[in-house]
Write an enzyme that holds these catalytic residues in place. Structure first.
Site: not given
Ligand code: PEP
Length: 260
Positions: A12, A14, A102, A104, A174, A180, A220
Site C-alpha cells: 500500500n 498510500k 483502511h 486512514e 491492521e 506507520g 509496520s
C-alpha cells in the site's frame, strides 16, 4: 482436502510516489524478484490513482505477474461525486484488488462501517477482490476490546456478502496503533486475532469459506518481522505500507513469504 491458501503480500503506497517514481519502483521490484517467487506467493501493488494507468502499462507491457491494486474507490459507477473514483473505472484499468476500510480512510475521511460495506459490495460487483481492513485503536486494545471491535467491523463489512464471494476475499487485520508507527503486534497476538476472524467467518458462512479466505496482518511489517508472522497458522500474508516503498525491503518481504 481444501487447497492450501497462497500467501498474499500487498504493498500500500498510500499518497507516495508520483507516476514516474511508481514506474521505477515496479520495474525495480520486478527485477529484484526471481521468476519462481510467484509459484508460491501472490504480490499486489496499490499505487495512488494517478499512477494506476502507468503501472498497468508497465505490468502488462513486460508481462509481470504483479497484481494491480487500488487503495480506495467510490461505491457508485458514475455520477455527481466530485473528486471520487468509480469502481467501474478501476476494473476497466484491470485493477484486480481494492483496499477498503483502511483505518486512514475510516479515521481521517470519516468512513464508517456502512460506507465500507457499500464500497466492498461495489468492488465485488465489478469482479475485483476487496481487501477489507479491520483493526482496533490503542484505546480499544488497552480496554481489552480488540476482538469485539475487529469482529464488529468484520460483520458490518460483510453485510449482504455471500459465502462464495467471501471465499475469494482478503481480510487485513491492521491494528491501528501499529500502522506507520514502527510498533507491530507480536506474532502470537496477530495469530490470535486472525484465528478469531477465521472462526467468525466459519460461524457466519461455513468451514470451507473460512478455510479459503485469506487473512493478512498489517502494521509496520518489515523484512525482519515477516518470517515469524508467516509462520502463524492463520496469517496468510501481509499488507505493507512504509516498507513497500523501498523495493529492496519489499522484495525481501516477498521472498521470505514465498519460502515460508
Ligand atoms: C498500511 O498502510 O496498511 C500499513 C500497514 O502501513 P505500515 O506498514 O507503514 O504500518
Amino acid at each position: 482436502m481444501p487447497e492450501p491458501r497462497r500467501p498474499l503480500i500487498s504493498g500500500n503506497w498510500k499518497m507516495n510516489l508520483n507516476h514516474f517514481e511508481a514506474i521505477q519502483a515496479v520495474q525495480k521490484l520486478h527485477w529484484l524478484l526471481p521468476k519462481d517467487v510467484y509459484e508460491t506467493v501472490d504480490v499486489s501493488v496499490h499505487p495512488p490513482f494517478t499512477d494506476i494507468r502507468s503501472v498497468q502499462t508497465v505490468i502488462q507491457g513486460d508481462s509481470m505477474e504483479l497484481i494491480l491494486g487500488a487503495q480506495h474507490c467510490h461505491h457508485d459507477d458514475s455520477g455527481a461525486f466530485t473528486g471520487e473514483i468509480s469502481p467501474a473505472f478501476l476494473a476497466k484499468l484491470d485493477v484486480k484488488m481494492v483496499i477498503v476500510g483502511h483505518s486512514e480512510r475510516r479515521q481521517i475521511f470519516g468512513e464508517d462501517d456502512a460506507t465500507v460495506n457499500v464500497k466492498l459490495r461495489a468492488i465485488l460487483k465489478h469482479s475485483m477482490t476487496p481487501i477489507l481492513c479491520v483493526g482496533e485503536t490503542l484505546a480499544e486494545r488497552e480496554a481489552g476490546e480488540t476482538e469485539i471491535r475487529v469482529l464488529s467491523q468484520l460483520s458490518a463489512g460483510l453485510d449482504g456478502v455471500k459465502a462464495e464471494q467471501a471465499a475469494s476475499m482478503v481480510i487485513a487485520y491492521e491494528p491501528v496503533w501499529a500502522i506507520g508507527t514502527g510498533h507491530t503486534a507480536t506474532a502470537a497476538d496477530a495469530q490470535a486475532v486472525c484465528s478469531a476472524i477465521r472462526s467468525a467467518i466459519a460461524a457466519r458462512f461455513d468451514a470451507a469459506t473460512a478455510a479459503a479466505i485469506r487473512i493478512q496482518y498489517g502494521g509496520s511489517v518489515k523484512a525482519g518481522t515477516t518470517e515469524e508472522l508467516m509462520a502463524c497458522a492463520d496469517v496468510d500474508g501481509a499488507l505493507v505500507g512504509g516498507a513497500s516503498l523501498d523495493p529492496d525491503e519489499f522484495a525481501q518481504i516477498i521472498r521470505l513469504a514465498a519460502s515460508s
